[in-house]
Design an enzyme around this catalytic site. Structure first.
Site, PDB file in Angstrom:
ATOM      1  N   HIS A   1       7.580  89.482  30.273  1.00 35.72           N
ATOM      2  CA  HIS A   1       8.534  88.414  30.589  1.00 35.72           C
ATOM      3  C   HIS A   1       7.947  87.356  31.520  1.00 35.72           C
ATOM      4  CE1 HIS A   1      12.148  86.281  31.656  1.00 35.72           C
ATOM      5  NE2 HIS A   1      12.067  86.696  32.900  1.00 35.72           N
TER       6      HIS A   1
ATOM      7  N   HIS B   1       8.032  85.307  39.586  1.00 36.58           N
ATOM      8  CA  HIS B   1       9.423  84.963  39.899  1.00 36.58           C
ATOM      9  C   HIS B   1      10.359  86.157  40.039  1.00 36.58           C
ATOM     10  CE1 HIS B   1      10.110  85.285  35.484  1.00 36.58           C
ATOM     11  NE2 HIS B   1      11.382  85.465  35.804  1.00 36.58           N
ATOM     12  N   ASP B   2       9.974  87.316  39.536  1.00 35.60           N
ATOM     13  CA  ASP B   2      10.846  88.495  39.642  1.00 35.60           C
ATOM     14  C   ASP B   2      10.354  89.545  40.631  1.00 35.60           C
ATOM     15  OD1 ASP B   2      13.018  87.867  38.019  1.00 35.60           O
ATOM     16  OD2 ASP B   2      12.022  88.569  36.191  1.00 35.60           O
TER      17      ASP B   2
ATOM     18  N   GLU C   1      12.883  90.342  43.439  1.00 36.64           N
ATOM     19  CA  GLU C   1      14.113  90.978  42.953  1.00 36.64           C
ATOM     20  C   GLU C   1      13.871  92.392  42.453  1.00 36.64           C
ATOM     21  OE1 GLU C   1      16.521  88.993  40.136  1.00 36.64           O
ATOM     22  OE2 GLU C   1      16.546  87.092  41.205  1.00 36.64           O
ATOM     23  N   ASP C   2      12.797  92.592  41.737  1.00 33.89           N
ATOM     24  CA  ASP C   2      12.680  93.793  40.919  1.00 33.89           C
ATOM     25  C   ASP C   2      11.577  94.753  41.321  1.00 33.89           C
ATOM     26  OD1 ASP C   2      14.812  92.952  39.310  1.00 33.89           O
ATOM     27  OD2 ASP C   2      13.488  91.709  38.111  1.00 33.89           O
TER      28      ASP C   2
ATOM     29  N   ASP D   1      12.545  80.649  32.386  1.00 37.69           N
ATOM     30  CA  ASP D   1      13.105  81.997  32.467  1.00 37.69           C
ATOM     31  C   ASP D   1      14.251  82.153  31.470  1.00 37.69           C
ATOM     32  OD1 ASP D   1      13.717  84.589  33.494  1.00 37.69           O
ATOM     33  OD2 ASP D   1      15.183  83.728  34.865  1.00 37.69           O
TER      34      ASP D   1
END
Length: 240
Positions: free
Chosen positions: A78, A103-104, A107-108, A164
């Site tokens: 992704h 970018h994640d 968050e992840d 995204d």
């Protein structure tokens, strides 16, 4: 996804979005295995070296995480896809491309803002933070805030948001997440359009690709084809 024991809760700023179960269809299945630290960059690295270093960092952070599509594809696909869309649009700003790859991670994964800042500098880390949801909130509120805050994002962050969403909607068109209904898929497209309409000036090329999907895109569920964003018909059906 099986039951997992979440890691100790860090501060709200850096709390990984490890929903149990996931609030969003693209939140990864968490991996709590410690990952090796990537090697340090040489002084004055080329843009190519910077991007490969960034990709290596993201790949380590997202190791063994899987997307929640039917094939459980590797999550790293992704962010690579998001950055690729931006590069193919003609954008050459390496900060934007790095932020797309990363970018994640706030968050992840267990990556903190401080770790990101140390590894890539404030310029990149700040864009990634702009793209990071407040994970103390529920899924619906996070979506509402993405719409409410989109206009205030920098052009760099807006480009990442556009790419995204493009990668996400194409993924849904390719394979609807397990358990989703027609209504849920179309609700996702409506929400994505709300966000991307606000950000479209930051990258008209990506925005045009998204608009084509909103206008003409379809998806298949249970053998039936539906419009991604149907115009209301007299009978209320969006089947083709």
């Amino acid at each position: 996804m099986g039951h997992l024991i979440p890691p100790p809760s860090p501060s709200p700023l850096n709390r990984p979005c490890f929903p149990y179960p996931a609030e969003d269809e693209h939140d990864p299945i968490p991996c709590l295995t410690p990952q090796p630290k990537p090697p340090k960059l040489p002084s004055n690295p080329s843009d190519m070296a910077l991007l490969l270093h960034t990709l290596n960092f993201a790949a380590n952070k997202h190791s063994f995480q899987r997307r929640k599509d039917p094939s459980c594809s590797p999550y790293i696909n992704h962010p690579i896809g998001v950055s690729n869309f931006i590069a193919n649009s003609g954008e050459t700003d390496v900060v934007v491309l790095q932020a797309a790859i990363l970018h994640d991670v706030l968050e992840d994964t267990d990556c903190s803002f401080q770790e990101l800042q140390l590894a890539f500098g404030s310029e990149v880390a700040d864009v990634v933070m702009e793209c990071t949801d407040d994970c103390t909130l529920g899924g619906l509120e996070r979506k509402r805030r993405q719409v409410a805050t989109a206009a205030g994002k920098t052009a760099r962050a807006q480009q990442v948001k556009l790419a995204d969403k493009l990668h996400n909607v194409l993924s849904i068109q390719s394979a609807v997440p397990t358990g989703w209904t027609v209504q849920r898929v179309q609700a996702y497209f409506r929400w994505a359009k709300e966000v991307t309409d606000i950000c479209k000036a930051s990258n008209p090329t990506i925005a045009a690709s998204l608009q084509d999907i909103y206008d003409y895109g379809t998806f298949v569920l249970d053998g039936m084809t539906y419009k991604c964003l149907p115009k209301e018909e007299a009978n209320g059906s969006s089947k083709i």
